[in-house]
Design an enzyme around this catalytic site. Structure first.
Site, PDB file in Angstrom:
ATOM      1  N   ARG A 115     -13.312 -10.267  -7.774  1.00  0.00           N
ATOM      2  CA  ARG A 115     -14.197 -10.663  -8.876  1.00  0.00           C
ATOM      3  C   ARG A 115     -14.406 -12.179  -8.921  1.00  0.00           C
ATOM      4  O   ARG A 115     -15.461 -12.660  -9.227  1.00  0.00           O
ATOM      5  CB  ARG A 115     -13.583 -10.181 -10.197  1.00  0.00           C
ATOM      6  CG  ARG A 115     -14.540 -10.304 -11.368  1.00  0.00           C
ATOM      7  CD  ARG A 115     -13.882 -10.168 -12.719  1.00  0.00           C
ATOM      8  NE  ARG A 115     -13.161  -8.931 -12.912  1.00  0.00           N
ATOM      9  CZ  ARG A 115     -12.490  -8.641 -14.039  1.00  0.00           C
ATOM     10  NH1 ARG A 115     -12.482  -9.506 -15.031  1.00  0.00           N
ATOM     11  NH2 ARG A 115     -11.848  -7.515 -14.164  1.00  0.00           N
ATOM     12  N   TYR A 116     -13.348 -12.921  -8.644  1.00  0.00           N
ATOM     13  CA  TYR A 116     -13.431 -14.390  -8.638  1.00  0.00           C
ATOM     14  C   TYR A 116     -13.379 -14.853  -7.181  1.00  0.00           C
ATOM     15  O   TYR A 116     -12.686 -14.255  -6.363  1.00  0.00           O
ATOM     16  CB  TYR A 116     -12.254 -14.988  -9.413  1.00  0.00           C
ATOM     17  CG  TYR A 116     -12.141 -14.476 -10.832  1.00  0.00           C
ATOM     18  CD1 TYR A 116     -12.982 -14.938 -11.839  1.00  0.00           C
ATOM     19  CD2 TYR A 116     -11.183 -13.513 -11.160  1.00  0.00           C
ATOM     20  CE1 TYR A 116     -12.877 -14.459 -13.139  1.00  0.00           C
ATOM     21  CE2 TYR A 116     -11.077 -13.026 -12.463  1.00  0.00           C
ATOM     22  CZ  TYR A 116     -11.918 -13.501 -13.440  1.00  0.00           C
ATOM     23  OH  TYR A 116     -11.818 -13.015 -14.713  1.00  0.00           O
ATOM     24  N   ARG A 119      -9.756 -15.786  -5.512  1.00  0.00           N
ATOM     25  CA  ARG A 119      -8.608 -14.878  -5.620  1.00  0.00           C
ATOM     26  C   ARG A 119      -9.092 -13.433  -5.713  1.00  0.00           C
ATOM     27  O   ARG A 119     -10.253 -13.186  -6.058  1.00  0.00           O
ATOM     28  CB  ARG A 119      -7.729 -15.231  -6.818  1.00  0.00           C
ATOM     29  CG  ARG A 119      -8.443 -15.221  -8.156  1.00  0.00           C
ATOM     30  CD  ARG A 119      -7.672 -16.100  -9.148  1.00  0.00           C
ATOM     31  NE  ARG A 119      -8.286 -16.102 -10.468  1.00  0.00           N
ATOM     32  CZ  ARG A 119      -9.288 -16.877 -10.832  1.00  0.00           C
ATOM     33  NH1 ARG A 119      -9.849 -17.711  -9.962  1.00  0.00           N
ATOM     34  NH2 ARG A 119      -9.776 -16.837 -12.061  1.00  0.00           N
ATOM     35  N   CYS A 128       3.696   4.325 -11.348  1.00  0.00           N
ATOM     36  CA  CYS A 128       4.409   3.420 -12.259  1.00  0.00           C
ATOM     37  C   CYS A 128       5.730   4.073 -12.667  1.00  0.00           C
ATOM     38  O   CYS A 128       5.869   5.294 -12.643  1.00  0.00           O
ATOM     39  CB  CYS A 128       3.585   3.164 -13.514  1.00  0.00           C
ATOM     40  SG  CYS A 128       2.020   2.354 -13.144  1.00  0.00           S
ATOM     41  N   CYS A 132       2.189   3.476 -19.258  1.00  0.00           N
ATOM     42  CA  CYS A 132       1.891   2.898 -20.574  1.00  0.00           C
ATOM     43  C   CYS A 132       0.594   3.528 -21.066  1.00  0.00           C
ATOM     44  O   CYS A 132      -0.421   3.491 -20.355  1.00  0.00           O
ATOM     45  CB  CYS A 132       1.724   1.395 -20.463  1.00  0.00           C
ATOM     46  SG  CYS A 132       2.990   0.623 -19.426  1.00  0.00           S
ATOM     47  N   CYS A 135      -2.702   1.528 -20.881  1.00  0.00           N
ATOM     48  CA  CYS A 135      -3.054   0.905 -19.595  1.00  0.00           C
ATOM     49  C   CYS A 135      -4.568   0.902 -19.340  1.00  0.00           C
ATOM     50  O   CYS A 135      -5.232   1.919 -19.515  1.00  0.00           O
ATOM     51  CB  CYS A 135      -2.366   1.680 -18.477  1.00  0.00           C
ATOM     52  SG  CYS A 135      -2.761   1.063 -16.835  1.00  0.00           S
ATOM     53  N   ARG A 137      -5.881   0.785 -16.505  1.00  0.00           N
ATOM     54  CA  ARG A 137      -6.188   1.538 -15.275  1.00  0.00           C
ATOM     55  C   ARG A 137      -5.696   2.973 -15.379  1.00  0.00           C
ATOM     56  O   ARG A 137      -5.409   3.615 -14.368  1.00  0.00           O
ATOM     57  CB  ARG A 137      -5.560   0.851 -14.053  1.00  0.00           C
ATOM     58  CG  ARG A 137      -6.139  -0.513 -13.810  1.00  0.00           C
ATOM     59  CD  ARG A 137      -6.145  -0.921 -12.339  1.00  0.00           C
ATOM     60  NE  ARG A 137      -6.675  -2.262 -12.272  1.00  0.00           N
ATOM     61  CZ  ARG A 137      -5.912  -3.349 -12.175  1.00  0.00           C
ATOM     62  NH1 ARG A 137      -4.619  -3.230 -12.047  1.00  0.00           N
ATOM     63  NH2 ARG A 137      -6.466  -4.545 -12.178  1.00  0.00           N
ATOM     64  N   ASP A 296      -8.485  -3.630 -23.635  1.00  0.00           N
ATOM     65  CA  ASP A 296      -9.793  -3.289 -23.056  1.00  0.00           C
ATOM     66  C   ASP A 296     -10.332  -1.975 -23.622  1.00  0.00           C
ATOM     67  O   ASP A 296      -9.554  -1.083 -23.958  1.00  0.00           O
ATOM     68  CB  ASP A 296      -9.665  -3.132 -21.529  1.00  0.00           C
ATOM     69  CG  ASP A 296      -9.381  -4.454 -20.845  1.00  0.00           C
ATOM     70  OD1 ASP A 296      -9.884  -5.471 -21.335  1.00  0.00           O
ATOM     71  OD2 ASP A 296      -8.656  -4.450 -19.844  1.00  0.00           O
ATOM     72  N   ASP A 333     -11.047  -9.717 -21.660  1.00  0.00           N
ATOM     73  CA  ASP A 333     -11.706  -9.451 -20.377  1.00  0.00           C
ATOM     74  C   ASP A 333     -13.028  -8.810 -20.744  1.00  0.00           C
ATOM     75  O   ASP A 333     -13.046  -7.673 -21.235  1.00  0.00           O
ATOM     76  CB  ASP A 333     -10.847  -8.476 -19.548  1.00  0.00           C
ATOM     77  CG  ASP A 333     -10.370  -9.110 -18.266  1.00  0.00           C
ATOM     78  OD1 ASP A 333     -11.087  -9.981 -17.743  1.00  0.00           O
ATOM     79  OD2 ASP A 333      -9.288  -8.724 -17.798  1.00  0.00           O
ATOM     80  N   LYS A 340     -12.910 -13.482 -17.978  1.00  0.00           N
ATOM     81  CA  LYS A 340     -12.161 -13.668 -19.224  1.00  0.00           C
ATOM     82  C   LYS A 340     -12.816 -14.702 -20.117  1.00  0.00           C
ATOM     83  O   LYS A 340     -13.323 -15.707 -19.637  1.00  0.00           O
ATOM     84  CB  LYS A 340     -10.743 -14.115 -18.904  1.00  0.00           C
ATOM     85  CG  LYS A 340      -9.938 -13.068 -18.167  1.00  0.00           C
ATOM     86  CD  LYS A 340      -8.533 -13.559 -17.894  1.00  0.00           C
ATOM     87  CE  LYS A 340      -7.786 -12.547 -17.050  1.00  0.00           C
ATOM     88  NZ  LYS A 340      -8.337 -12.398 -15.699  1.00  0.00           N
TER      89      LYS A 340
HETATM   90  S1  SF4 Z   1       0.250  -1.273 -17.676  1.00  0.00           S
HETATM   91 FE1  SF4 Z   1      -0.569   0.359 -16.358  1.00  0.00          FE
HETATM   92  S2  SF4 Z   1      -0.236  -0.348 -14.275  1.00  0.00           S
HETATM   93 FE2  SF4 Z   1       1.093  -1.565 -15.610  1.00  0.00          FE
HETATM   94  S3  SF4 Z   1       3.061  -0.473 -15.626  1.00  0.00           S
HETATM   95 FE3  SF4 Z   1       1.902   0.248 -17.386  1.00  0.00          FE
HETATM   96  S4  SF4 Z   1       0.839   2.065 -16.645  1.00  0.00           S
HETATM   97 FE4  SF4 Z   1       1.515   0.949 -14.850  1.00  0.00          FE
END
Ligand code: SF4
Length: 364
Positions: A115-116, A119, A128, A132, A135, A137, A296, A333, A340
């Site tokens: 994206r940038y 980097r 994972c 979470c 998350c 993603r 997000d 974001d 950002k």
């Molecule tokens: S925020 Fe998402 S990618 Fe990061 S540890 Fe938690 S579930 Fe996994």
């Protein structure tokens, strides 16, 4: 709960200290099913039936260590809410989109987000240690693991070696510290051997959800490929424990600077006292608060999104009342992947007139 030699925790019962400290035991024994969760909560399995559709849609895993931080009787426990399934995750009427930052559109090769210009971010896995619920993603969790095979990672390395403007690679996921150690070592070494790649960054929540994973071996691998910067994600002061402190100390002792990227989470840390305790706690364990993200607008996490004006008030109060070393950059974001934006840069007038709503998203 604790004796000298054992830890007692449902649903596992008596756990030897040796097993408890072993990240492999922790990973293998993670809670991944509703019957296990029911046992941990001391509830009949049928009372958790409503979560079946949630975990069918989004992976579910909680490490024994992270579970031990939770008061399981308290449904509003801030750590429980970060990892227990919630039916709101599948209520699409709440809003949110699958890929709010349009990461897929910025993948010149699978798993590499560019994206940038100087980097890029390499998604090295989608596994994972604890998933979470907030998350951004979470819609990648069910992607076939073969999409992160060695041959796919080779394609990422080839792209980076051709893109001469890339000087920093963020190795993220999923959590890259769930990877096989040899594969991780090879991947980091291959990236570092590219002449124009000056710096590697690791994005991992292991110090928070499975601190035993920060082993001597992992520190040796990271040390070998320095300069390596390590970003983790503490969201609540209760996540700062003896074990997570030790994990961060081991990284720091290996010459790996550790920074934190929190997310403002509704009902979890969106109040001044909690955020202040978190930031002060991080400073005390030598972890630099780097970013504080607005959650997000991702599908399945809408119920975590705190409102911008309240969060801004908290951040301004923090800025006025504590050391600059403790105050992270409060950023959004921008939806669509436009990068950002520092929210502390908005004026009161802009907030009152709701310009951020106009620019970003009416539900922010
Ligand atoms: S925020 Fe998402 S990618 Fe990061 S540890 Fe938690 S579930 Fe996994």
């Amino acid at each position: 709960m604790k004796s000298d030699a054992y830890i007692f925790l449902k649903p596992w019962g008596k756990i030897s200290r040796r097993n408890w400290q072993d990240w492999r035991w922790q990973f293998k024994n993670s809670i991944q099913s509703l019957p296990q969760l029911a046992e941990a909560l001391d509830k009949p399995i049928h009372s958790l039936g409503k979560y079946q559709a949630v975990i069918a849609r989004y992976h579910f895993r909680i490490s024994p260590y992270y579970l031990s931080l939770i008061d399981v009787r308290d449904e509003l426990d801030p750590i429980r809410r970060q990892c227990f399934p919630n039916v709101k995750e599948i209520l699409y009427s709440l809003g949110g989109v699958i890929d709010p930052l349009k990461e897929k559109e910025r993948m010149p090769v699978w798993g590499l987000i560019h994206r940038y210009s100087d980097r890029c971010l390499a998604m090295a896995t989608n596994v994972c240690a604890t998933y979470c619920r907030h998350c951004n993603r979470k819609n990648m969790w069910r992607v076939d693991p073969s999409m992160f095979s060695e041959s796919r990672l080779k394609a990422v390395i080839e792209y980076v070696s051709r893109a001469q403007n890339i000087r920093e690679v963020i190795v993220s996921g999923g959590d890259p510290l769930t990877m096989n150690e040899q594969l991780l070592d090879w991947f980091l070494g291959s990236l570092r051997s590219i002449p124009h790649v000056e710096v590697l960054r690791i994005g991992s929540r292991m110090p928070v959800v499975l601190p035993m994973r920060i082993s001597r071996r992992i520190c040796d691998i990271l040390r070998k490929h320095r300069p390596v910067w390590f970003n983790t994600q503490f969201n609540h002061p209760r996540e700062i424990t003896e074990a997570s402190t030790k994990a961060c100390e081991m990284l720091l002792d290996a010459g790996i600077p550790v920074s934190n990227q929190s997310v403002f989470l509704k009902g979890i840390n969106d109040n001044y006292e909690t955020m202040r305790a978190l930031l002060h706690g991080l400073q005390c364990i030598s972890v630099r608060p780097y970013y504080l993200f607005q959650c997000d607008p991702v599908a399945g996490a809408d119920h975590f999104r705190a409102d911008v004006p309240s969060c801004l008030r908290i951040m301004r109060k923090l800025q006025d009342s504590t050391s600059g070393l403790c105050v992270p950059q409060y950023v959004l974001d921008t939806p669509g992947g436009k990068g950002k934006v520092s929210l502390l840069g908005l004026t009161d007038k802009e907030i009152i007139e709701g310009i951020y709503e106009h620019f970003f998203d009416k539900t922010m």
